[in-house]
Write an enzyme that holds these catalytic residues in place. Structure first.
Site, PDB file in Angstrom:
ATOM      1  CE1 TYR A   1      -3.681   2.403   0.318  1.00 62.39           C
ATOM      2  CE2 TYR A   1      -2.498   3.297   2.323  1.00 62.39           C
ATOM      3  CZ  TYR A   1      -3.712   3.403   1.464  1.00 62.39           C
ATOM      4  OH  TYR A   1      -4.327   4.439   1.386  1.00 62.39           O
TER       5      TYR A   1
ATOM      6  CE  LYS B   1      -3.539   5.308  -1.720  1.00 64.38           C
ATOM      7  NZ  LYS B   1      -4.626   6.111  -2.898  1.00 64.38           N
TER       8      LYS B   1
END
Length: 300
Positions: A192, A196
């Site tokens: 993640y 990101k």
């Protein structure tokens, strides 16, 4: 131990907000006549409330999308209750698939003929794995497919439409995350956080490549919000910190749209919905001079 870089980002403005201040209430905003907004990932949570914010602010047309239509129909009904004059389109779109995003862009072009603002909210966190030998590779792959490649797909197919819109606002808004700055700690979820970071970097690239054509691109950290995705993928010890309201990000999106002419200098940067926006505006010269709110390789 937490990551000091994240603390620095959180504290960029001395004043912060966990809920929508009265000065940002979308119901008190007047958007340009005929404004058309498309929102990818609008079925629940932050994306749903971004749609509501634009409805309260008087957008003329909102096109909402997600991977499944059932939740979108509920959002559509609520949007029409908020603004009875609003035109709403509901379209299925899987941002991880280029063909699906292309079809969505074709629908907007054919049905609407214009697009002022694209808001990309679709995201994937997955189970938290803070070591690379933990979890499953497919979790990381899915994070990159949705967060990073999804952003590329949206840019690839929607930037031309934004640029073609005569007298449009040409705004490409991404719901990013300060997680892209994290390197350590209990929520340093490898897939993640790194995906990101790539997403935020793509937003910076958009500014470099298309600002001269009038494109405005920005990534917004929505705050620490207790969404369905967050609850399912956040360590128990961090749950008490998910205290920011789900509608805060939508209010900031509307603020950016309403203040389009005065916020172009934020293009290519990461901002936080929790920051005090008057204080952020006061830092304009500092941000521009030092080229702040972007990723950089430290050399000192």
């Amino acid at each position: 131990m937490g990551d000091p870089r994240v603390k620095d980002v959180d504290g960029f403005t001395k004043i912060s907000h966990s809920s929508v201040p009265s000065t940002l209430n979308p119901a008190n905003v007047t958007l340009p006549k005929g404004l058309t907004v498309a929102i990818i990932g609008a079925s629940t949570g932050i994306g749903e409330h971004i749609a509501y914010a634009y409805a309260y602010a008087g957008a003329s047309r909102i096109i909402i999308s997600s991977r499944t239509l059932s939740d979108l129909l509920v959002v559509e009904k609520q949007l029409k209750q908020i603004n009875t004059q609003l035109d709403v389109d509901v379209v299925e779109c899987d941002v991880s698939k280029a063909s699906s995003v292309e079809a969505f862009a074709q629908h907007v072009r054919a049905s609407c003929g214009r697009l002022d603002v694209l808001v990309l909210n679709a995201g994937y966190a997955g189970p938290v794995t803070v070591k690379m030998d933990e979890g499953q590779p497919e979790w990381v792959q899915k994070a990159f497919d949705i967060n990073a490649m999804g952003t590329y797909h949206a840019a690839h197919y929607f930037v031309p439409l934004l640029l073609e819109t005569v007298e449009g606002l040409r705004s490409f808004i991404v719901v990013g995350s300060i997680a892209g700055c994290i390197r350590r700690g209990i929520i340093a979820n490898t897939g993640y956080t790194v995906s990101k970071m790539a997403q935020i970097r793509l937003v910076e690239y958009l500014a470099e490549q298309y600002s001269d054509k009038g494109l405005f691109s920005v990534a917004i950290h929505p705050g620490a919000v207790k969404t369905r995705m967050a609850e399912g993928n956040t360590p128990e010890a961090f749950i008490p910190y998910l205290t920011d309201d789900v509608d805060l990000c939508g209010a900031v999106c509307v603020w950016l749209t309403a203040n389009f002419k005065n916020t172009q200098w934020l293009s290519g940067r990461l901002i936080s919905a929790t920051w005090d926006l008057d204080e952020l505006l006061s830092k304009k010269d500092q941000v521009i001079e030092k080229d702040l709110l972007k990723f950089a390789l430290l050399t000192e």
